[in-house]
Motif scaffolding. Structure first.
Motif, mmCIF file in Angstrom:
data_model
loop_
_atom_site.group_PDB
_atom_site.id
_atom_site.type_symbol
_atom_site.label_atom_id
_atom_site.label_comp_id
_atom_site.label_asym_id
_atom_site.label_seq_id
_atom_site.Cartn_x
_atom_site.Cartn_y
_atom_site.Cartn_z
ATOM 1 N N SER A 83 37.822 105.554 77.854
ATOM 2 C CA SER A 83 37.671 104.087 78.498
ATOM 3 C C SER A 83 36.361 104.082 79.018
ATOM 4 O O SER A 83 35.681 104.794 79.521
ATOM 5 N N VAL A 84 35.732 102.822 78.456
ATOM 6 C CA VAL A 84 34.375 102.416 78.572
ATOM 7 C C VAL A 84 34.259 101.183 79.326
ATOM 8 O O VAL A 84 34.909 100.356 78.706
ATOM 9 N N SER A 85 33.469 100.931 80.241
ATOM 10 C CA SER A 85 33.363 99.851 81.018
ATOM 11 C C SER A 85 31.976 98.800 80.336
ATOM 12 O O SER A 85 31.054 99.575 79.963
ATOM 13 N N MET A 86 32.262 97.764 80.366
ATOM 14 C CA MET A 86 30.960 96.823 79.924
ATOM 15 C C MET A 86 30.730 96.013 81.088
ATOM 16 O O MET A 86 31.565 95.296 81.665
ATOM 17 N N THR A 87 29.353 95.977 81.506
ATOM 18 C CA THR A 87 29.091 95.582 82.741
ATOM 19 C C THR A 87 27.942 94.371 82.615
ATOM 20 O O THR A 87 27.481 94.034 81.522
ATOM 21 N N VAL A 139 29.460 101.933 80.744
ATOM 22 C CA VAL A 139 29.722 103.065 81.339
ATOM 23 C C VAL A 139 31.010 103.703 81.195
ATOM 24 O O VAL A 139 32.282 102.996 81.483
ATOM 25 N N PRO A 140 31.033 105.247 80.776
ATOM 26 C CA PRO A 140 29.913 105.895 80.530
ATOM 27 C C PRO A 140 29.111 105.366 79.381
ATOM 28 O O PRO A 140 29.891 104.820 78.366
ATOM 29 N N ASP A 141 28.032 105.839 79.039
ATOM 30 C CA ASP A 141 27.088 105.521 78.020
ATOM 31 C C ASP A 141 26.840 106.593 77.155
ATOM 32 O O ASP A 141 26.226 106.905 75.975
ATOM 33 N N HIS A 142 27.554 107.678 77.542
ATOM 34 C CA HIS A 142 27.490 108.979 76.745
ATOM 35 C C HIS A 142 28.770 109.660 76.782
ATOM 36 O O HIS A 142 29.117 110.103 77.731
ATOM 37 N N VAL A 143 29.284 109.778 75.596
ATOM 38 C CA VAL A 143 30.920 110.181 75.285
ATOM 39 C C VAL A 143 30.938 111.271 74.365
ATOM 40 O O VAL A 143 30.304 111.272 73.425
ATOM 41 N N THR A 144 31.599 112.428 74.647
ATOM 42 C CA THR A 144 31.873 113.558 73.748
ATOM 43 C C THR A 144 33.133 113.601 73.223
ATOM 44 O O THR A 144 34.021 113.091 73.977
ATOM 45 N N ALA A 145 33.229 113.849 72.040
ATOM 46 C CA ALA A 145 34.622 113.954 71.432
ATOM 47 C C ALA A 145 34.632 115.104 70.325
ATOM 48 O O ALA A 145 33.385 115.600 69.738
ATOM 49 N N LYS A 146 35.744 115.502 69.772
ATOM 50 C CA LYS A 146 35.756 116.351 68.420
ATOM 51 C C LYS A 146 35.785 115.385 67.206
ATOM 52 O O LYS A 146 36.306 114.170 67.505
ATOM 53 N N PRO A 147 35.685 115.861 66.094
ATOM 54 C CA PRO A 147 35.966 115.132 64.699
ATOM 55 C C PRO A 147 37.310 114.509 64.865
ATOM 56 O O PRO A 147 38.067 115.713 65.257
ATOM 57 N N GLY A 148 37.668 113.420 64.428
ATOM 58 C CA GLY A 148 38.886 112.910 64.190
ATOM 59 C C GLY A 148 38.995 111.544 64.809
ATOM 60 O O GLY A 148 37.920 110.841 64.597
ATOM 61 N N VAL A 149 39.993 111.094 65.167
ATOM 62 C CA VAL A 149 40.526 109.629 65.569
ATOM 63 C C VAL A 149 40.091 109.677 66.985
ATOM 64 O O VAL A 149 40.441 110.476 67.773
ATOM 65 N N ILE A 150 39.166 108.551 67.463
ATOM 66 C CA ILE A 150 38.697 108.258 68.741
ATOM 67 C C ILE A 150 38.935 106.954 69.125
ATOM 68 O O ILE A 150 38.615 106.002 68.435
ATOM 69 N N GLU A 151 39.558 106.684 70.277
ATOM 70 C CA GLU A 151 40.079 105.317 70.507
ATOM 71 C C GLU A 151 39.193 104.963 71.795
ATOM 72 O O GLU A 151 39.571 105.630 72.862
ATOM 73 N N PHE A 152 38.446 103.855 71.732
ATOM 74 C CA PHE A 152 37.700 103.399 73.065
ATOM 75 C C PHE A 152 38.701 102.208 73.432
ATOM 76 O O PHE A 152 38.954 101.312 72.746
ATOM 77 N N ARG A 153 38.887 102.599 74.719
ATOM 78 C CA ARG A 153 39.437 101.257 75.365
ATOM 79 C C ARG A 153 38.101 100.487 76.484
ATOM 80 O O ARG A 153 37.701 101.250 77.182
ATOM 81 N N LEU A 154 37.773 99.440 75.632
ATOM 82 C CA LEU A 154 36.709 98.727 76.356
ATOM 83 C C LEU A 154 37.231 97.570 77.149
ATOM 84 O O LEU A 154 37.764 96.859 76.894
ATOM 85 N N GLN A 155 36.730 97.861 78.558
ATOM 86 C CA GLN A 155 37.002 96.909 79.520
ATOM 87 C C GLN A 155 35.814 96.264 80.018
ATOM 88 O O GLN A 155 34.726 96.932 80.581
ATOM 89 N N ASN A 156 35.700 94.965 79.762
ATOM 90 C CA ASN A 156 34.619 94.115 80.184
ATOM 91 C C ASN A 156 34.949 93.819 81.762
ATOM 92 O O ASN A 156 35.645 92.784 81.850
ATOM 93 N N ILE A 157 34.055 94.337 82.456
ATOM 94 C CA ILE A 157 34.505 94.077 83.971
ATOM 95 C C ILE A 157 33.707 92.777 84.695
ATOM 96 O O ILE A 157 33.587 92.824 85.723
ATOM 97 N N GLY A 158 32.736 92.446 83.808
ATOM 98 C CA GLY A 158 32.018 91.377 83.973
ATOM 99 C C GLY A 158 32.526 90.017 83.381
ATOM 100 O O GLY A 158 33.608 89.532 83.241
ATOM 101 N N VAL A 159 31.538 89.011 83.316
ATOM 102 C CA VAL A 159 31.737 87.961 82.495
ATOM 103 C C VAL A 159 31.198 87.594 81.299
ATOM 104 O O VAL A 159 31.145 86.818 80.637
ATOM 105 N N THR A 160 29.876 88.404 81.174
ATOM 106 C CA THR A 160 29.019 88.325 79.726
ATOM 107 C C THR A 160 29.955 88.815 78.896
ATOM 108 O O THR A 160 30.100 90.076 78.798
ATOM 109 N N PRO A 161 29.850 88.256 77.742
ATOM 110 C CA PRO A 161 30.625 88.708 76.562
ATOM 111 C C PRO A 161 29.791 89.792 75.891
ATOM 112 O O PRO A 161 28.523 89.834 76.004
#
Ligand code: CU
Length: 139
Positions: A56-60, A66-88
């Motif tokens: 999960s990553v918030s957009m402010t 937030v966070p702006d540094h994400v770690t993962a292993k090779p494969g499929v990565i799904e971001f859940r992007l949550q815009n918690i402000g008003v700016t697109p």
């Protein structure tokens, strides 16, 4: 209370990426993108029972991921992007874009990364203002 989180991230941009989001293809793994991330610790994606790694990553409104540094292993990565402000916002990773995410909206965005490396994910609207993150893929 929300302000405490916002104060965490102060990016001093040492390099500038083009409007296309910078390196993302072959040979990008050695790109010195460390300077683009904050001092905040990396957050690892969580692997679900289906093998998909989710984060999960918030957009402010102060133009941060937030966070702006994400770690993962090779494969499929799904971001859940949550815009918690008003700016697109937007998130682009390896020439794939999540598309426009309006204030208050949550979207999921999947990428498949097979090669270890560091993959920048800028918001194309605000990359110049420092709205950039990095996905670090390691075996
Ligand atoms: Cu943005």
């Amino acid at each position: 209370m929300k302000r405490a989180i916002l104060a965490l991230v102060l990016v001093v941009a040492g390099c500038s990426w083009g409007p296309e989001g910078g390196p993302g293809g072959v040979g990008a793994s050695d790109a010195p993108v460390t300077a683009a991330t904050s001092e905040a610790p990396a957050v690892a994606a969580t692997t679900g029972p289906d093998g998909v790694q989710r984060i999960s990553v918030s957009m402010t409104d102060d133009l941060k991921f937030v966070p702006d540094h994400v770690t993962a292993k090779p494969g499929v990565i799904e971001f859940r992007l949550q815009n918690i402000g008003v700016t697109p916002h937007d998130l682009t990773l390896r020439n794939q874009t999540a598309g426009n995410v309006n204030g208050g909206q949550t979207v999921t965005f999947r990428v498949t990364v097979s090669k270890p490396g560091r993959y920048p994910f800028p918001c194309l609207y605000h990359a110049e203002s420092g709205m950039r993150g990095v996905l670090e893929v390691s075996p």
